[in-house]
Write a protein that holds these residues in place. Structure first.
Motif, short mmCIF file in Angstrom:
data_model
loop_
_atom_site.label_atom_id
_atom_site.label_comp_id
_atom_site.label_asym_id
_atom_site.label_seq_id
_atom_site.Cartn_x
_atom_site.Cartn_y
_atom_site.Cartn_z
N VAL A 1 -6.45 10.24 3.65
CA VAL A 1 -6.83 9.66 4.93
C VAL A 1 -7.85 8.57 4.67
O VAL A 1 -8.86 8.79 3.98
CB VAL A 1 -7.43 10.72 5.88
CG1 VAL A 1 -7.93 10.06 7.16
CG2 VAL A 1 -6.39 11.79 6.20
N VAL A 2 -7.62 7.38 5.20
CA VAL A 2 -8.52 6.25 5.05
C VAL A 2 -9.13 5.94 6.41
O VAL A 2 -8.42 5.53 7.33
CB VAL A 2 -7.79 5.01 4.49
CG1 VAL A 2 -8.78 3.86 4.30
CG2 VAL A 2 -7.08 5.34 3.18
N ASP A 3 -10.44 6.15 6.52
CA ASP A 3 -11.17 5.90 7.77
C ASP A 3 -11.86 4.55 7.64
O ASP A 3 -12.80 4.40 6.85
CB ASP A 3 -12.17 7.02 8.00
CG ASP A 3 -12.89 6.89 9.33
OD1 ASP A 3 -12.63 5.92 10.06
OD2 ASP A 3 -13.72 7.76 9.64
N VAL A 4 -11.42 3.59 8.42
CA VAL A 4 -11.96 2.23 8.35
C VAL A 4 -12.99 2.04 9.46
O VAL A 4 -12.74 2.38 10.61
CB VAL A 4 -10.85 1.18 8.47
CG1 VAL A 4 -11.42 -0.23 8.43
CG2 VAL A 4 -9.82 1.36 7.35
N GLY A 5 -14.15 1.45 9.08
CA GLY A 5 -15.24 1.31 10.04
C GLY A 5 -15.89 2.65 10.30
O GLY A 5 -16.28 2.98 11.41
N SER A 6 -16.05 3.41 9.23
CA SER A 6 -16.43 4.81 9.35
C SER A 6 -17.90 5.03 9.64
O SER A 6 -18.31 6.15 9.91
CB SER A 6 -16.06 5.55 8.06
OG SER A 6 -16.62 4.89 6.94
N GLY A 7 -18.72 4.00 9.52
CA GLY A 7 -20.15 4.18 9.77
C GLY A 7 -20.75 5.17 8.80
O GLY A 7 -20.76 4.96 7.60
N GLN A 8 -21.21 6.31 9.33
CA GLN A 8 -21.85 7.31 8.48
C GLN A 8 -20.90 8.48 8.18
O GLN A 8 -21.33 9.54 7.81
CB GLN A 8 -23.10 7.83 9.16
CG GLN A 8 -24.14 6.74 9.36
CD GLN A 8 -25.35 7.24 10.12
OE1 GLN A 8 -25.52 8.41 10.32
NE2 GLN A 8 -26.18 6.31 10.55
N ARG B 1 -1.18 5.23 -6.75
CA ARG B 1 -0.29 4.15 -6.35
C ARG B 1 1.14 4.49 -6.73
O ARG B 1 1.44 5.01 -7.80
CB ARG B 1 -0.70 2.83 -7.01
CG ARG B 1 -2.10 2.38 -6.67
CD ARG B 1 -2.33 2.34 -5.16
NE ARG B 1 -1.34 1.50 -4.49
CZ ARG B 1 -1.48 0.18 -4.33
NH1 ARG B 1 -2.55 -0.41 -4.79
NH2 ARG B 1 -0.56 -0.52 -3.71
N GLY B 2 2.04 4.18 -5.85
CA GLY B 2 3.43 4.48 -6.07
C GLY B 2 3.82 5.78 -5.39
O GLY B 2 4.92 5.91 -4.88
N GLY B 3 2.91 6.74 -5.35
CA GLY B 3 3.21 8.01 -4.70
C GLY B 3 2.30 8.31 -3.53
O GLY B 3 2.41 9.36 -2.91
N ALA B 4 1.40 7.38 -3.23
CA ALA B 4 0.44 7.61 -2.16
C ALA B 4 1.11 7.53 -0.80
O ALA B 4 2.00 6.71 -0.56
CB ALA B 4 -0.69 6.60 -2.24
N ARG B 5 0.70 8.42 0.09
CA ARG B 5 1.12 8.35 1.49
C ARG B 5 -0.18 8.43 2.31
O ARG B 5 -0.82 9.48 2.39
CB ARG B 5 2.05 9.50 1.85
CG ARG B 5 3.38 9.44 1.12
CD ARG B 5 4.26 10.63 1.46
NE ARG B 5 4.62 10.69 2.87
CZ ARG B 5 5.61 9.99 3.42
NH1 ARG B 5 6.35 9.17 2.66
NH2 ARG B 5 5.89 10.08 4.70
N LEU B 6 -0.56 7.29 2.86
CA LEU B 6 -1.88 7.17 3.49
C LEU B 6 -1.78 7.22 5.00
O LEU B 6 -0.83 6.70 5.61
CB LEU B 6 -2.55 5.86 3.07
CG LEU B 6 -2.68 5.59 1.57
CD1 LEU B 6 -3.40 4.28 1.34
CD2 LEU B 6 -3.40 6.73 0.88
#
Length: 436
Positions: A132-139, A208-213
């Motif tokens: 899970v990639v949280d963008v603008g995550s602050g703290q 990379r190649g197998g990532a599912r984000l």
């Protein structure tokens, strides 16, 4: 554009631009003299009892039609669960979160973290996401442009993990077991035009190649929420999106709106800065303030009166930001104006026309009525912005829905845009429900 076009957010120019006179005379007669609880019930549709709900006169059909149309065309903001039940025992502590997860977190954020966390977990399971990639995550975690927030987030992570370890030793039969990893934090500005590889490069150990984000953002401000949509569309590794936007007035124009071909083809689809700013106001919270009829509502009238003094003193200075003046309801209007002048860098000892200020103060209910009328349109403007994003994803063959996941009383920007690259069918309905 007619009477609707005359409504602006917020009505700081109520006196300078004589905004009350821009409304049709029949609207003025219907709204004039209504007290705040009556405005909440009759205009904003809040439940009420007794004499509050009685119309003093027959309302014009145009005003009734605007009220009905604004309600009918706006996305529902009511979640499909009973809330805020988690705060019934203690208004400052969610009963659904244990103590370590409430530390340093206000009730609003507790509610948001819990609900979005539930949604992200379900969406990850449904789409088989590995990260899970949280963008603008602050703290919180993942990608954030402010290094100070990232450093604080890492410290809070250490505190949380330490607290969980103590809890596990104290209550091994209750505390969750298994290995725990601290979230990975990255200091980075996410540029709207950045390529997929540039976004994922800072995520070390990404397979990379197998990532599912799964890409997520809680109240990603302005263009950042649009950037999340674009990376979802262009990055093969990103298979799911859960985004809650905010600060619509900060959207680039053009670029941030419109995104979809359908909305772009609508005549007059442009949204002014003021309309987009208005879409960020909290209708439910303001309607509750109207029901309580608290003295804090006086701020609207005082601020509008201050604007007349500012423009008389310096005509080129318009709508300057005025930092919050404490305990406004305890101040005389001239005292508020003097403090306001000082806040914007003008001489607080300027001679004031006290008779004019008193006459403006007498129109306090009109100012509140005008602001309430403006708020009636706020959910409708937000609906158009979010509908544009939804259609943009669907036009590209993706599967997307808008789900009200937060209580609007706690978190006014409560609609989450959820998208996947393969159909989920009825599984979307599971995302909105609460865990037991």
């Amino acid at each position: 554009m007619g009477p609707v076009g005359a409504v602006v957010f917020p009505p700081q120019e109520f006196f300078t631009d004589q905004l009350w006179s821009t409304l049709p005379r029949s609207w003025q007669e219907a709204l004039d003299g209504l007290n705040p609880p009556q405005l909440a019930a009759l205009l904003l549709g809040m439940p009420a009892e007794g004499d509050v709900v009685r119309y003093r006169s027959v309302w014009p059909l145009t005003l009734l039609a605007l009220k009905s149309t604004a309600s009918a065309l706006a996305f529902t903001r009511t979640p499909g669960f009973q809330t805020p039940s988690e705060f019934l025992e203690n208004p400052s502590q969610s009963s659904r979160l244990t103590a370590p997860f409430r530390k340093h977190v206000r009730p609003k954020k507790q509610h948001e973290i819990r609900r979005l966390g539930e949604l992200v977990k379900k969406l990850s399971d449904l789409t088989g996401c590995t990260q899970v990639v949280d963008v603008g995550s602050g703290q919180v975690k993942s990608i954030e442009g402010d290094r100070r927030l990232v450093e604080r987030a890492r410290r809070l992570d250490r505190e949380l993990l330490h607290a969980l370890e103590k809890e596990q030793r104290r209550k091994p039969q209750v505390a969750p077991t298994g290995p725990r990893r601290s979230p990975q934090h990255v200091v980075r500005w996410v540029e709207p035009a950045a390529l997929c590889d540039e976004l994922l490069l800072p995520l070390e150990h990404s397979p990379r190649g197998g990532a599912r984000l799964l890409l997520t953002g809680l109240h990603a401000c302005g263009d950042l929420s649009v950037t999340l949509l674009r990376h979802f569309c262009c990055c093969p590794e990103v298979v799911a999106l859960a985004s809650v936007g905010c600060c619509y007035m900060k959207l680039s124009d053009p670029g941030g709106y419109p995104l979809s071909q359908w909305v772009a083809a609508l005549p007059g689809c442009e949204l002014s800065y003021r309309l987009r700013e208005g879409a960020c106001h909290a209708l439910e919270e303001y309607a509750e303030r109207l029901q309580r009829a608290g003295p804090g509502l006086r701020t609207h009238c005082y601020r509008a009166a201050l604007e007349t003094v500012i423009r008389r003193a310096q005509p080129t200075l318009r709508r300057p930001g005025v930092q919050g003046i404490p305990r406004v309801h305890e101040l005389k209007i001239e005292e508020y104006v003097q403090r306001g002048l000082q806040r914007v860098g003008l001489d607080p000892q300027l001679p004031l026309n006290l008779a004019a200020l008193r006459a403006q103060q007498a129109q306090e209910n009109r100012v509140v009525a005008f602001f309430s009328l403006a708020l009636l349109l706020a959910p409708l403007v937000e609906t158009l912005i979010l509908l544009d994003r939804l259609l943009h994803l669907q036009e590209q063959g993706f599967h997307a829905e808008l789900l009200p996941i937060f209580s609007p009383e706690l978190s006014p920007r409560n609609l989450a845009l959820v998208a996947t690259k393969r159909p989920l069918g009825q599984a979307f309905s599971v995302l909105e429900t609460e865990d037991g």
